[in-house]
Enzyme design. Structure first.
Site, short mmCIF file in Angstrom:
data_model
loop_
_atom_site.label_atom_id
_atom_site.label_comp_id
_atom_site.label_asym_id
_atom_site.label_seq_id
_atom_site.Cartn_x
_atom_site.Cartn_y
_atom_site.Cartn_z
CB SER A 104 -0.78 0.25 1.08
OG SER A 104 -0.20 -0.32 2.53
CG ASN B 223 -3.21 3.80 1.76
OD1 ASN B 223 -4.30 3.98 2.39
ND2 ASN B 223 -2.69 2.52 1.24
CD GLU C 98 -3.87 3.37 -5.00
OE1 GLU C 98 -4.19 4.25 -5.01
OE2 GLU C 98 -3.31 2.50 -4.12
CG HIS D 203 -3.11 -1.02 -2.81
ND1 HIS D 203 -3.30 0.36 -2.48
CD2 HIS D 203 -3.15 -1.47 -1.81
CE1 HIS D 203 -3.48 0.56 -1.39
NE2 HIS D 203 -3.59 -0.80 -0.83
#
Length: 291
Positions: free
Chosen positions: A119, A190, A152, A140
């Site tokens: 992440s 994130n 992702e 991800h």
């Protein structure tokens, strides 16, 4: 490249969720972990979550049975060698991920695509430690994997277009949506989410509000489905801290400095839901704020 078989390294919360969605989509899945107990727990979790989908009318009982039959488990990393796609979903520590790839490489087919569910960690750096940086990508998934629609896709500097297009098609086959992110610390989700959580911890640390008032304020004032501290407990405070450290080290900006209170909770082993204590205490019937 046609992906039919998928190897997943790590049978924790993310690994079993990834196994769930791939098996349900018709892929043959081989789930690996160093602990037999973790593998048994992962299968039980997948079975329970599939049963929940059956109960809600989202899938049939036959689809659930077929998905469970497609998942096999192994404690031998080398068993993943013949798979078409490998997804590393181990703990968010770069040294651990690098060791996994080094152990795995001698057993892989030349055509196998390698991916990491990291992440936050540099895909280019992880790929450089392998023999196939052109076939390496960040893959991800969001937590909980069976529910969240986004994946992702992060290309390293050497990732080729065929690898990217193959994984984009895989995401579509899972019924999910792919978002392309550049290989910068923490990518898109994130990069935005974890600093917000860190700021919520600073708000608690500085006494601006207590745990409940901070979470209620963001749920009712910003229409968030979960408060930031509740969400931090769900993600895992150790994971939140690891991502903040990646941002702080990678971007050298003081706005990404992890809150000392977040560090203190992690040092205490209060990591959130998985340890039954974090910003909330989960040991009773109803979660109770710890501050």
């Amino acid at each position: 490249m046609d992906i039919r078989t998928v190897g997943i390294v790590g049978a924790g919360q993310m690994g079993n969720g990834i196994a769930h969605v791939f098996a349900l989509a018709g892929y043959e899945v081989l789930l690996n972990d160093i602990s037999d107990e973790s593998l048994k727990s992962a299968l039980a979790t997948v079975d329970r979550n599939l049963e929940r989908q059956v109960g809600r009318g989202k899938i049939s009982a036959e689809a659930k049975a077929a998905a469970m039959a497609r998942i096999r488990t192994t404690m031998k990393l080398s068993d993943l060698g013949p798979t078409d796609l490998v997804i590393e979903a181990a703990t968010e520590r770069e040294t651990v991920k690098q060791a996994i790839f080094e152990d795995l490489l001698p057993h892989l087919k030349p055509t196998t695509i390698l991916t990491s569910n990291t992440s936050s960690i540099s895909i280019t750096r992880l790929a450089s430690r392998t023999d196939r940086p052109e076939k390496f990508m960040g893959f991800h998934f969001m937590n909980p994997v069976p529910v969240m629609q986004l994946v992702e896709l992060i290309r390293g500097i050497a990732t080729d277009q065929d690898t990217y297009q193959t994984l984009h098609r895989v995401v579509e086959s899972l019924g999910k949506t792919a978002a392309s992110a550049e290989d910068f610390p923490a990518f898109i989700v994130n990069r935005i989410l974890i600093p917000m959580i860190n700021e919520a911890v600073y708000t608690l640390y500085e006494g601006v509000g207590n745990v409940r008032s901070i979470d209620e304020s963001m749920k009712l004032g910003a229409n968030h489905p979960m408060g930031p501290l509740e969400l931090a407990d769900f993600i895992g405070l150790d994971t939140c801290l690891a991502i903040m450290n990646v941002l702080y080290d990678g971007l050298a900006d003081t706005k990404y400095r992890p809150c000392p209170l977040l560090t203190k909770y992690v040092e205490a082993g209060w990591l959130g839901r998985k340890t039954k204590r974090g910003f909330y205490d989960y040991r009773g019937e109803i979660p109770v704020p710890t501050r």
